[in-house]
Design an enzyme around this catalytic site. Structure first.
Site, mmCIF file in Angstrom:
data_model
loop_
_atom_site.group_PDB
_atom_site.id
_atom_site.type_symbol
_atom_site.label_atom_id
_atom_site.label_comp_id
_atom_site.label_asym_id
_atom_site.label_seq_id
_atom_site.Cartn_x
_atom_site.Cartn_y
_atom_site.Cartn_z
ATOM 1 N N ASP A 5 -5.180 -7.840 6.139
ATOM 2 C CA ASP A 5 -6.212 -8.741 5.612
ATOM 3 C C ASP A 5 -5.725 -10.179 5.522
ATOM 4 O O ASP A 5 -6.491 -11.115 5.750
ATOM 5 C CB ASP A 5 -6.677 -8.284 4.240
ATOM 6 C CG ASP A 5 -7.561 -7.052 4.299
ATOM 7 O OD1 ASP A 5 -8.131 -6.772 5.365
ATOM 8 O OD2 ASP A 5 -7.669 -6.350 3.271
ATOM 9 N N GLU B 32 0.858 -1.193 0.000
ATOM 10 C CA GLU B 32 0.000 0.000 0.000
ATOM 11 C C GLU B 32 0.891 1.239 0.000
ATOM 12 O O GLU B 32 1.988 1.238 0.579
ATOM 13 C CB GLU B 32 -0.892 0.005 1.242
ATOM 14 C CG GLU B 32 -1.815 -1.199 1.301
ATOM 15 C CD GLU B 32 -2.553 -1.336 2.622
ATOM 16 O OE1 GLU B 32 -3.590 -2.017 2.638
ATOM 17 O OE2 GLU B 32 -2.087 -0.766 3.635
#
Length: 391
Positions: free
Chosen positions: A161, A145
């Site tokens: 996640d 990210e």
């Protein structure tokens, strides 16, 4: 299906660190070279994807740094345009260009097969391999990210996640200094999965293996709960104990390490709600005992708005994951040796941190409390790298 039909921005900012556009010494380059190096020791073809928001629109970026906004979409979801970029072969590298002001971005990497993305009128449907019907379930993939703007580059690996593909992240600034995070110890991926398999309880159920025997990922406990794989009462006894502890003991929250004058004081009232006051004695937040799902997701009753409440709940959630709340009465704490020491703790996050070279990882959404996350930032970046490390 509705849970998968999310706008891109809403879906990924929930797992990104808090980013503030700090002033840089000079405006960073309009295109930042980001090099992906494939040291994975795997023979599979690698595919890369650069997705994010640019000037208020959501879309994808090609290798040259050209942004294309998503358009169209249907119900049922229609296939998104193929945004894949051929990645590097084993031992090789591929340089991409990231345009300045690309925000809430993801760099996906998949092995052996392209990812399937879909569009609805509301936005992008991302891979959701915790869903048994998701077409990406048996693909080995992961992502980093990032946000790149006038304040510089923020780049992190993330296990919020799931954990699948080990990779390190780097940024080199204009002075030639390099920062690196997210690197696993030698054999770290296999050791993590072995440790998770050996953890009593539902933890081994988080591991997903495809038909050819390849271990493709471990889901985070939050997604294990949503998939029916992990018990939704795991933390309930602990949180009850904690909230009861603070009926007779004051919890002090000092959420900003650099400004210890900001303090909040919590006590649990007769209704079982933890009430917080500031140094002036004014009530600033009320926090009900969270569910197990709230803890693993750092949301619900532990959601973190941009307010005093958010400063408090971020600290509470981190302390619950690390099993220090109720035992150490000033939070957050910064001694990692005190984390994850009790039987009821976030063993998923614990085992990921144990396999990192420097102990830093993004095992849950608020792992940045105390700066224990695998994030690199520089206000004056010259280049960046993502290194697919051996597994």
């Amino acid at each position: 299906m509705r849970s998968r039909i999310l706008s891109w921005l809403a879906a990924i900012t929930a797992t990104m660190p808090l980013i503030v556009s700090a002033p840089a010494e000079a405006v960073p380059p309009s295109l930042l070279p980001l090099t992906v190096t494939n040291n994975s020791n795997r023979a599979d073809q690698v595919y890369l994807y650069v997705l994010g928001g640019y000037n208020g629109r959501l879309g994808y970026v090609n290798a040259a740094g050209q942004f294309t906004a998503w358009s169209g979409g249907a119900i049922p979801p229609s296939p998104a345009p193929d945004a894949s970029i051929p990645g590097p072969a084993g031992g090789g590298s591929k340089t991409l260009n990231i345009p300045r002001n690309l925000s809430s971005g993801r760099l996906y990497m998949s092995f052996g097969e392209k990812l399937k993305f879909f569009l609805t009128p509301d936005g992008l449907v991302q891979p959701a391999p915790w869903n048994p019907s998701d077409p990406n379930r048996n693909i080995l993939f992961d992502w980093s990210e990032f946000t790149y703007n006038d304040g510089g580059l923020w780049l992190n690996s993330s296990q919020v996640d799931m954990f699948a593909v080990p990779h390190a992240v780097e940024v080199t600034n204009t002075a030639g200094a390099t920062k690196r995070e997210g690197e696993l110890k030698a054999g770290g991926r296999n050791n993590f999965f072995a440790a998770l398999r050996g953890q009593p309880g539902d933890w081994p159920k988080l591991i997903q293996t495809r038909g050819d025997g390849t271990v493709v990922r471990a889901l985070a406990p939050r997604l294990g709960i949503e998939s029916g794989l992990f018990g939704n009462t795991y933390f309930d006894g602990y949180t009850t104990e904690v909230w009861n502890t603070y009926k007779n003991t004051t919890l002090t929250v000092v959420p900003i390490r650099e400004n210890t004058a900001i303090k909040f004081f919590g006590r649990t009232d007769s209704a079982g709600v933890m009430q917080f006051t500031n140094t002036a004695g004014a009530r600033v937040a009320s926090v009900q005992r969270p569910s197990t799902r709230d803890v693993f997701g750092c949301d619900g009753r532990l959601g973190a708005p941009n307010s005093d409440t958010g400063l408090i709940t971020r600290s509470l959630c981190a302390a619950l994951h690390r099993s220090t709340l109720g035992y150490l009465h000033t939070q957050p704490t910064y001694n990692a040796a005190e984390f994850y020491t009790r039987a009821v703790t976030d063993h998923y996050s614990r085992k990921i941190h144990e396999q990192m070279v420097d102990g830093k990882a993004y095992g849950f959404s608020f792992d940045d409390v105390g700066n224990f996350e695998s994030l690199v930032h520089d206000p004056n970046p010259r280049s960046a790298r993502v290194i697919l490390t051996p597994f």
